[in-house]
Design an enzyme around this catalytic site. Structure first.
Site, short mmCIF file in Angstrom:
data_model
loop_
_atom_site.label_atom_id
_atom_site.label_comp_id
_atom_site.label_asym_id
_atom_site.label_seq_id
_atom_site.Cartn_x
_atom_site.Cartn_y
_atom_site.Cartn_z
CG ASP A 1 -2.28 0.45 0.99
OD1 ASP A 1 -2.44 1.53 0.41
OD2 ASP A 1 -3.22 -0.26 1.38
CG ASP B 1 -4.91 5.58 0.85
OD1 ASP B 1 -5.73 4.67 1.02
OD2 ASP B 1 -4.96 6.68 1.45
CD GLU C 1 -8.97 4.19 -1.84
OE1 GLU C 1 -9.85 3.71 -1.11
OE2 GLU C 1 -8.11 4.99 -1.41
CG HIS D 1 -9.11 -1.58 4.16
ND1 HIS D 1 -8.87 -1.58 2.80
CD2 HIS D 1 -8.76 -0.36 4.60
CE1 HIS D 1 -8.39 -0.40 2.45
NE2 HIS D 1 -8.31 0.36 3.51
CG ASP D 2 -11.67 1.72 3.22
OD1 ASP D 2 -11.22 1.67 4.38
OD2 ASP D 2 -11.05 2.23 2.26
O1 TEU Z 1 -9.83 5.29 1.55
C1 TEU Z 1 -10.33 6.41 0.90
C2 TEU Z 1 -11.66 6.78 1.21
O2 TEU Z 1 -12.18 7.63 0.53
C3 TEU Z 1 -12.37 6.12 2.32
O3 TEU Z 1 -11.93 6.63 3.51
C4 TEU Z 1 -13.78 6.34 2.14
O4 TEU Z 1 -14.09 7.70 2.29
C5 TEU Z 1 -14.54 5.58 3.15
O5 TEU Z 1 -13.97 4.35 3.40
C6 TEU Z 1 -15.93 5.39 2.64
O6 TEU Z 1 -16.65 4.87 3.65
C7 TEU Z 1 -8.48 5.16 1.75
C8 TEU Z 1 -8.22 3.95 2.61
O7 TEU Z 1 -8.64 2.80 1.93
C9 TEU Z 1 -8.87 4.14 3.93
O8 TEU Z 1 -8.76 3.01 4.75
C10 TEU Z 1 -8.22 5.34 4.59
O9 TEU Z 1 -8.89 5.62 5.80
C11 TEU Z 1 -8.26 6.57 3.69
O10 TEU Z 1 -7.90 6.30 2.35
C12 TEU Z 1 -7.28 7.60 4.19
O11 TEU Z 1 -5.98 7.17 3.98
#
Ligand code: TEU
Ligand code: CA
Length: 555
Positions: free
Chosen positions: A98, A196, A253, A326-327
């Site tokens: 990542d 990310d 992403e 994971h989100d």
């Molecule tokens: O995620 C980007 C992101 O936009 C998410 O935080 C999204 O807003 C949310 O999950 C929607 O519910 C990335 C990573 O995957 C996430 O784990 C991080 O928290 C975020 O960036 C910040 O680095």
């Protein structure tokens, strides 16, 4: 279309904190991962994407990095990392790291130096500083993006938490630092990067306010930060200076993008990235991108989004295929049925996803049909986004406690983050200590040990899907056509390459459904390929069982 290994691969995402704890402190770690490589080999995946393992104060579970070239203490040491990499490579597994460089941690040395200000300070412009907040932007984790710093006596910008200050990509020195760091990891032998929120790195000049969104200005800043003016230029520079020198895999992403942007990023001749994670399909059912609602999604809409991406990137771009990460809440709970039809619907969703065109991603536990978790109180949640959203929704938007708990239950990122369920021993075999987050109590019936032994399990079904992909050019490179786009319960499509065709039929409901094959298949002889009930001979009329998936091949 050029053939490459990353188009033919299946990726497995590990969220290290929740994967396997080797020393009983309740937190997953690198040695834990190494001890499970044989399990992943058995599953048959090709690439492992590791969520961040770098040094971090864990404000956002490692997505706030304080040293890009050190390992988080709780996860182990650099020697543990090297051992894991070597053991993975020995087994033919690749490792994708990542890369979190839209922002760092406020505890990173660069930020600590930047705070000091001063004309000759080389770190002065590593972040985005202003005398006063120059706009009304809101952070993705709630609240203003501007935080006052006592030391520098200025405000810095953070699109995520205030412990995640945004790096200033317009400063060439920052870009060179990032490229140097990436090269260091690539020289170590890693096989790629998942980047990310990479499409937020270039902000519109002047950081202007956008049009407020209806209801609230939650994403008011999007038009000024999403794929900003220098975004493609920076990716191309990164590609020239770093990526192009290695045979690696890259996935960016990208929030709030449509397939037109997706094309620009992934088209081979533009030399940016191999593929993107887009959000349109997982945001289905949200209101203006605002996810805290229990509103049901529409299958017709989900299909139209995925279809648009399949068609849009068909010629020169490339898709990633995912529903879980994971989100996201667990897909079987969200798009399937995690009660009576858990196994059937988990297999059906896997079929639907893995047989589209693109590189499939499996999030740890998805291959077992792991489900969302029922938290008994707010105090069981750990995720910063969930906790902040609870505060805003109940204090400012008038949500009741009960309704917000229901929203969290359906959508919280912690649904994905409960520990991997290995066996029926205490804590699902994840740890002998106290787990950092609640273990889903259903580990007694949903766990890896049982499923590896059971040929009819979700695990074995994934294994079969992966194996099919490894032996089929049609699955990897064939074209895609959506069929019956308006059907509210069935997701049906065909793939074709040369004289070969494949018909994929997925029932997204618990109803029995009579199905008539589309005209283009009439009079043809289909051969059974895979399905989640007993194999059924091909016929032009069929009755589909609840959550049934059937795939036929035509030569
Ligand atoms: O995620 C980007 C992101 O936009 C998410 O935080 C999204 O807003 C949310 O999950 C929607 O519910 C990335 C990573 O995957 C996430 O784990 C991080 O928290 C975020 O960036 C910040 O680095
Ligand atoms: Ca540990």
């Amino acid at each position: 279309m050029k053939k490459t290994w990353w188009k033919e691969s299946v990726v497995y995402q590990i969220y290290p904190r929740s994967f396997c704890d080797s020393n009983g402190d309740g937190i997953g770690d690198l040695k834990g991962i190494t001890s499970k490589l044989d399990y992943l080999k058995e599953l048959g995946v090709d690439v492992i994407w590791l969520s961040p393992v770098y040094q971090s104060p864990n404000d956002d579970n490692g997505y706030d990095i304080s040293d890009y070239q050190a390992i988080m203490k709780e996860f182990g040491t650099m020697d543990d990392f090297d051992e894991m990499l070597e053991e993975a490579h020995k087994r033919g597994l690749k490792i994708m790291m990542d890369l979190v460089v839209n922002h760092s941690s406020d505890e990173h040395k660069w930020f600590q130096e930047s705070r000091k200000g001063g004309e000759d300070n080389p770190y002065k412009d590593y972040y985005i500083w202003r005398e006063t907040p120059v706009n009304k932007w809101e952070s993705y984790f709630e609240g203003s993006v501007w935080e006052y710093d006592e030391m520098r006596k200025m405000y810095y910008l953070h699109l995520f938490s205030k412990k995640q200050p945004d790096l200033n990509w317009d400063n060439p020195a920052v870009r060179q630092e990032v490229y140097k760091m990436m090269t260091w990891w690539l020289e170590k032998g890693i096989d790629g990067f998942r980047m990310d929120v990479i499409n937020l790195i270039s902000k519109k000049e002047g950081l202007p306010d956008g049009k407020p969104m209806e209801g609230r200005n939650y994403t008011e800043n999007n038009e000024a930060v999403v794929c900003g003016p220098h975004f493609h230029e920076y990716l191309q520079e990164m590609n020239r200076e770093v990526l192009s020198k290695y045979d690696i895999m890259t996935v960016g992403e990208c929030i709030c993008i449509d397939e037109e942007q997706g094309k620009l990023i992934t088209e081979e001749d533009r030399h940016e990235l191999n593929m993107v994670f887009q959000f349109e399909h997982v945001d289905v059912g949200s209101i203006n991108g605002f996810k805290w609602t229990t509103q049901p999604y529409s299958l017709v809409e989900l299909k139209s989004i995925l279809n648009k991406w399949q068609i849009g990137l068909n010629e020169k771009g490339w898709n990633s295929l995912y529903m879980d990460n994971h989100d996201q809440p667990r897909m079987v709970s969200r798009f399937g049925n995690d009660g009576m039809w858990r196994e059937e619907s988990a297999k059906m969703l896997a079929t639907c996803l893995h047989l589209m065109k693109g590189t499939p991603y499996i999030f740890q536990g998805e291959e077992l049909g792991m489900t969302n978790v029922k938290m008994d109180s707010l105090s069981e949640y750990r995720d910063i986004e969930s906790l902040n959203a609870y505060k805003t929704c109940t204090e400012e938007l008038g949500y009741t406690h009960e309704y917000m708990m229901e929203c969290l239950n359906q959508k919280s990122r912690d649904n994905a983050r409960t520990p991997m369920q290995w066996d029926t021993t205490e804590n699902g075999g994840f740890t002998t200590g106290t787990p950092w987050i609640k273990v889903n109590p259903n580990y007694t019936t949903i766990n890896a040990k049982q499923q590896v032994q059971d040929e009819a399990s979700v695990f074995h079904y994934y294994k079969e899907l992966i194996n099919l992909r490894h032996h089929s050019e049609l699955i990897v490179y064939g074209d895609f056509e959506m069929l019956y786009p308006e059907d509210e319960k069935l997701f049906v499509y065909r793939r074709y390459l040369g004289d070969e065709q494949m018909l994929v039929i997925c029932n997204y409901s618990q109803d029995q459904i009579d199905f008539q094959v589309p005209e283009c298949f009439e009079g043809k002889q289909g051969e059974w390929l895979i399905g989640n009930y007993a194999p059924a001979a091909y016929s032009e009329q069929m009755t589909l069982k609840p959550y049934e998936a059937r795939v036929y091949c035509f030569k």
